[in-house]
Design a protein around this motif. Structure first.
Motif: not given
Length: 263
Positions: A207-214, A219-223
């Motif tokens: 679930s740490n890679y499932d982009t359906k979760f906010d 997390r991607s935005f912070i990267k």
């Protein structure tokens, strides 16, 4: 603090002594010990991720030194078909380091929406129940620096006020239970190091890679922000400054209420 001093009045298993002799483990533990301000027994939540396994090791070493007898709980949310087998594996891994744990199982049916919110609510309900059952008022969680940043942006997106933006602190209280987050100033890479070095294992939740979760979108935005110069330490300082501002506002609001309230 030397290994010799650590063992003067306490029985430290040899396997812990060997692990603790590693310079980096020693440094991380010293930082943990300085941040973990507690003087009574506690419960530790373990998910199987690198952060929670590192927390399990650090709190167990801390308990040997300070004569505590913490309880460790693994929550099986039943969100994946192999979740119970995964929980059993984590239990076995912990037992290899003299950490006894119990599995708590979420019995409610998985919802169609807001799955992570559902899991969080059920997890806390189960853990709070154990706190009440054993009359232990301290629950220790594995939130780390990345969680602090993610929580900040999630709350911002949801329109939270100042209090909400800085709500993930080292110590908070819910339902008379003290929530301790001694890893909140730790970088995740150090926790991954501990988990790999100590257990040679940690669960990488899909679930740490499932982009359906906010949270994963954040997390991607912070990267992306890191790529253009986001400095973790400075951002942490910003959050601390905001937290102090919130505390100051609340102090003066309460003071004003006391002075000007008519009984």
């Amino acid at each position: 603090m030397s290994l010799k001093n650590l063992s003067v009045k306490n029985k430290i298993p040899n396997k812990y002594k060997v692990i603790f002799s590693n310079k980096k483990v020693n440094q991380i533990y010293k930082k943990f010990e300085n941040s973990f301000k507690i003087n009574e027994n506690f419960i530790v939540a373990v998910s199987g991720g690198a952060d929670s396994l590192a927390l399990a090791f650090l709190t167990k070493l801390f308990s040997f030194k300070n004569n505590f007898n913490p309880k460790y709980y693994i929550v099986d949310h039943k969100l994946r078909k192999d979740s119970f087998d995964e929980a059993l594996k984590v239990k076995k891994i912990l037992r290899s380091l003299n950490i006894s744990s119990q599995i708590l199982t979420v019995r409610d049916k998985k919802p169609q929406n807001s799955i992570q919110s559902f899991a969080r609510k059920k997890r806390y309900n189960l853990l709070f129940h154990e706190c009440k059952k054993f009359k232990i008022n301290n629950l220790v969680l594995g939130h780390h620096m990345d969680d602090l940043f993610e929580n900040f942006f999630l709350r911002m997106v949801r329109g939270s006020g100042l209090k909400g933006l800085v709500s993930l602190g080292e110590k908070t209280q819910i339902k008379s239970v003290n929530l301790f987050r001694p890893l909140i100033k730790f970088d995740k890479k150090d926790l991954i190091f501990i988990s790999n070095f100590v257990f040679n294992f940690y669960v990488d939740d899909p679930s740490n890679y499932d982009t359906k979760f906010d949270r994963i979108k954040i997390r991607s935005f912070i990267k992306q922000l890191k790529m253009i110069g986001l400095n973790k330490r400075k951002f942490q300082l910003t959050i601390e400054n905001l937290k102090r501002s919130d505390q100051t506002i609340r102090f003066y609001v309460e003071k004003n209420k006391r002075i000007n309230s008519i009984m």
